[in-house]
Design a protein around this motif. Sequence first.
Motif, mmCIF file in Angstrom:
data_model
loop_
_atom_site.group_PDB
_atom_site.id
_atom_site.type_symbol
_atom_site.label_atom_id
_atom_site.label_comp_id
_atom_site.label_asym_id
_atom_site.label_seq_id
_atom_site.Cartn_x
_atom_site.Cartn_y
_atom_site.Cartn_z
ATOM 1 N N SER A 237 146.499 -65.245 9.407
ATOM 2 C CA SER A 237 145.725 -63.970 9.602
ATOM 3 C C SER A 237 147.017 -62.861 9.104
ATOM 4 N N ASP B 13 132.710 -64.803 13.314
ATOM 5 C CA ASP B 13 134.012 -63.277 13.473
ATOM 6 C C ASP B 13 134.784 -63.994 12.958
ATOM 7 N N ARG B 14 135.611 -64.966 12.459
ATOM 8 C CA ARG B 14 136.807 -65.473 12.648
ATOM 9 C C ARG B 14 138.059 -64.334 11.131
ATOM 10 N N ASN C 150 142.006 -63.342 20.476
ATOM 11 C CA ASN C 150 141.662 -63.904 19.526
ATOM 12 C C ASN C 150 140.006 -65.190 19.859
ATOM 13 N N TYR D 130 143.978 -61.783 14.835
ATOM 14 C CA TYR D 130 144.798 -61.297 14.969
ATOM 15 C C TYR D 130 144.811 -62.362 15.030
ATOM 16 N N CYS E 298 136.461 -66.199 18.735
ATOM 17 C CA CYS E 298 135.983 -65.811 17.748
ATOM 18 C C CYS E 298 134.983 -66.776 16.392
ATOM 19 N N ARG F 279 146.500 -59.685 10.217
ATOM 20 C CA ARG F 279 146.151 -58.367 11.021
ATOM 21 C C ARG F 279 147.516 -58.871 12.721
ATOM 22 N N LYS G 246 137.797 -61.193 12.169
ATOM 23 C CA LYS G 246 138.519 -60.161 13.051
ATOM 24 C C LYS G 246 139.364 -60.767 13.279
#
Length: 306
Positions: A215, A190-191, A245, A195, A248, A217, A193
């Motif tokens: 990222s 899920d990298r 995080n 931040y 992830c 984010r 996602k």
Amino acid sequence: MIQIVYNGQDITDNVSINRCWHDMYAQGSADTLTLIVGDAGSLWDSWGPAVGDTVQITYGSITTGKMHVNGVSPINGLFTITARSAPASCYDAQYKAWSKIRLLQIGQEIADRHGLTFKSYGVTDHLYNYILQNGQNDLSFLARRAKLESCSFLIYDGALILYDEKYMESQTASETITIGQDGEYRFYDDRAKLYGSCKLEVGGFSGEYTAGNGSNRILTAPDDIYVGSNEEAARFAQGLLRAANNGCCNGWVKGRILPGYAAASMASLECSRAPSWNGPVFLYHIRNDYAAGETKLFFRRPLEGY
């Protein structure tokens, strides 16, 4: 062979085990136990089990440690007992203004309040000017404080253990998880996602932490955290970013039950069918199904840099 010790008495030979599983958690939650036994003769009802009793399961060299019963339920000739590694008092609402207090002092006081011993690993003992505990139970309060400091805790066999996550992730793997061609497993990436940064602004103080993971984010920090300096704001931003995080890259593997695996420890993953996942992993949850003789290991890759 499963051994059951209830209120200090070995009752193994007197009961018929239907199901029995034990969940060990490494991050801010007490371990849990579910024991389902046959009760066709209403034996358990005559014994009068009650919330607050103690129970301990041993399976070979594996043990749950002392658990505190929090639920008893007869149903259709079976009797279900649930228990936690934390005493019931840990879940009572507490009100306290903490001032000029250090992190390890908080951990020690909470442990003492509930009859637990206290241990810590790699924790920096920061000093806080002021913290308000406003109706939170002690475990929720400590979990939040630990998250701000990039720490976590677990409760096992009468001990409250607070540890620095990065410190534990730097330890040498104690066990190897080998997944063969027919192994049962699943991995999650899920990298996307992740931040990249977190900024905290509270009461005239502000601080920011950037992970450098590529990222863009930005994590929005809650505004109900008491902050006493810019340095503290930046440190808390780092802890919040790590918590967001974490996991992830994570997964699980299921197989026959084996001793040696412990929550909050490092292991080395070896998977012949997905070798790109090979390497060190952090065990954050372990489920031992003693009746079925199976273990399910939940793990995540350590975060790099923070």
